[in-house]
Design an enzyme around this catalytic site. Structure first.
Site, PDB file in Angstrom:
ATOM      1  N   ARG A 237       0.852  -1.187   0.000  1.00 52.76           N
ATOM      2  CA  ARG A 237       0.000   0.000   0.000  1.00 52.76           C
ATOM      3  C   ARG A 237       0.889   1.238   0.000  1.00 52.76           C
ATOM      4  O   ARG A 237       1.857   1.314   0.764  1.00 52.76           O
ATOM      5  CB  ARG A 237      -0.915   0.035   1.237  1.00 52.76           C
ATOM      6  CG  ARG A 237      -2.105  -0.924   1.178  1.00 52.76           C
ATOM      7  CD  ARG A 237      -3.137  -0.485   0.163  1.00 52.76           C
ATOM      8  NE  ARG A 237      -4.348  -1.277   0.210  1.00 52.76           N
ATOM      9  CZ  ARG A 237      -4.561  -2.385  -0.478  1.00 52.76           C
ATOM     10  NH1 ARG A 237      -3.599  -2.855  -1.258  1.00 52.76           N
ATOM     11  NH2 ARG A 237      -5.707  -3.034  -0.392  1.00 52.76           N
ATOM     12  N   GLU A 265      -4.051   7.107  -5.633  1.00 49.61           N
ATOM     13  CA  GLU A 265      -4.069   6.408  -6.917  1.00 49.61           C
ATOM     14  C   GLU A 265      -5.271   6.896  -7.720  1.00 49.61           C
ATOM     15  O   GLU A 265      -6.359   7.010  -7.167  1.00 49.61           O
ATOM     16  CB  GLU A 265      -4.160   4.897  -6.705  1.00 49.61           C
ATOM     17  CG  GLU A 265      -2.911   4.307  -6.066  1.00 49.61           C
ATOM     18  CD  GLU A 265      -2.990   2.808  -5.905  1.00 49.61           C
ATOM     19  OE1 GLU A 265      -4.066   2.211  -6.193  1.00 49.61           O
ATOM     20  OE2 GLU A 265      -1.996   2.197  -5.485  1.00 49.61           O
ATOM     21  N   HIS A 284      -0.625  -0.529  -9.986  1.00 51.05           N
ATOM     22  CA  HIS A 284      -1.332  -1.421  -9.061  1.00 51.05           C
ATOM     23  C   HIS A 284      -1.781  -2.704  -9.780  1.00 51.05           C
ATOM     24  O   HIS A 284      -2.962  -3.044  -9.817  1.00 51.05           O
ATOM     25  CB  HIS A 284      -2.533  -0.719  -8.430  1.00 51.05           C
ATOM     26  CG  HIS A 284      -2.884  -1.284  -7.082  1.00 51.05           C
ATOM     27  ND1 HIS A 284      -3.397  -0.522  -6.071  1.00 51.05           N
ATOM     28  CD2 HIS A 284      -2.803  -2.548  -6.582  1.00 51.05           C
ATOM     29  CE1 HIS A 284      -3.625  -1.282  -5.004  1.00 51.05           C
ATOM     30  NE2 HIS A 284      -3.271  -2.513  -5.293  1.00 51.05           N
TER      31      HIS A 284
END
Length: 317
Positions: A237, A265, A284
């Site tokens: 994360r 993000e 991601h």
């Protein structure tokens, strides 16, 4: 009356998996099923949640939508691990809504991407690719990983899988977590260490879950401990790192970072991580394999089945 099971948004691509016959049939055996084939605006999302007994959550759930379901909504089955990043757990508890998640679905997928990011950073493969495409055949020195030290920070399922891979590469493996299983540590020939010792390694790989205790755990002081030539990998994360701290450390130009996660993000166009030297970046991708996504969707359906059977599993507290 049969419960109404709703996947209110196709955002993230998981809704189509719930709509495939095998999973849809399992859901249909439990109640009325509505699977979105679009990404609605917030007002429509709120409306859909308000008419649901169970929500299969694949994207962020606004507080207004959660409140709109109050009195009817019983379960939010989140299709992933970090539910607290997508739904307000305190508000869900206040409203009497159970939240479940899916665990271990992506251990191998994320571990493999972590290894790929590390290898790409160690040999600067993105720059090599750009050079070849531009007609330049100029080599430069990379680094071998065998014989160097890697610190795995977070020793859950993903951290253990990464540690096995690093051990197989011939790296000395250090491990830090709040609790470490001795048998799992021995399986990777690992050595326990302190958090400060971890950031003195040649490679630091982050695999902690995001919670109140881990948010911002990677401070500027820890990043200052990274030795010249070291590589930080984060496939966990972005919020584990204190805001702005990594970009400032990378700006010195003596360490590298390979990142699959960010805060926020997606990255803003002016985010300094896009311009500082020594980065390998991916959007991601860690869990995005057909195998992992299939396990994720099936796991969310299993949570719905267990809840409606009166024996909830994977309840997030």
């Amino acid at each position: 009356m049969r419960p109404r099971i709703v996947c209110p948004s196709a955002d993230g691509g998981l809704a189509r998996l719930f709509a495939e016959p095998a999973l849809r049939d399992r859901l249909a055996a439990l109640g009325e099923v509505v699977i979105a084939d679009d990404v609605p605006d917030e007002a429509t999302l709120v409306e859909r949640v308000a008419r649901a007994d169970v929500v299969l959550l694949t994207t962020h759930l606004p507080d207004d939508a959660l409140r709109a379901g109050a009195g009817r909504l019983r379960l939010v089955a989140f299709s992933g691990t970090g539910a607290e990043s997508y739904v307000s757990l305190p508000l869900a508890r206040e409203l009497g809504v159970t939240v479940t998640n899916v665990v271990r679905y992506g251990d191998q997928a994320v571990a493999e991407l972590t290894l790929g990011l590390l290898l790409a950073a160690a040999r600067d493969l993105p720059a090599a690719d750009r050079a070849v495409r531009a007609g330049r055949w100029t080599g430069w020195l990379g680094r071998e990983l065998a014989g160097s030290t890697a610190a795995v920070v977070g020793f859950g399922g993903i951290g253990r899988a990464v540690a096995r891979m690093l051990d197989a590469l011939g790296m000395r493996v250090l491990v830090w977590d709040r609790t470490v299983d001795p048998a799992a540590l021995a399986a990777v020939h690992g050595t326990p260490c302190t958090l400060r010792e971890a950031f003195g390694a040649d490679v630091v790989s982050l695999h902690l879950p995001l919670c109140a205790e881990t948010r911002g755990i990677v401070t500027p002081e820890l990043l200052d401990l990274l030795p010249a030539g070291s590589i930080l990998v984060n496939s966990a994360r972005g919020e584990l790192v204190e805001p702005g701290a990594l970009a400032r450390r990378l700006a010195r130009g003596d360490v590298r970072a390979a990142l699959d996660v960010f805060d926020p993000e997606p990255l803003a166009a002016d985010d300094p991580l896009l311009s500082v030297p020594g980065t390998v970046l991916s959007p991601h991708l860690g869990f995005r394999t057909p195998q992992a996504l299939g396990r994720m969707a099936a796991g969310a359906v299993a949570c719905v089945e267990a809840y409606l059977d009166g024996a909830p599993v994977n309840v997030v507290t």
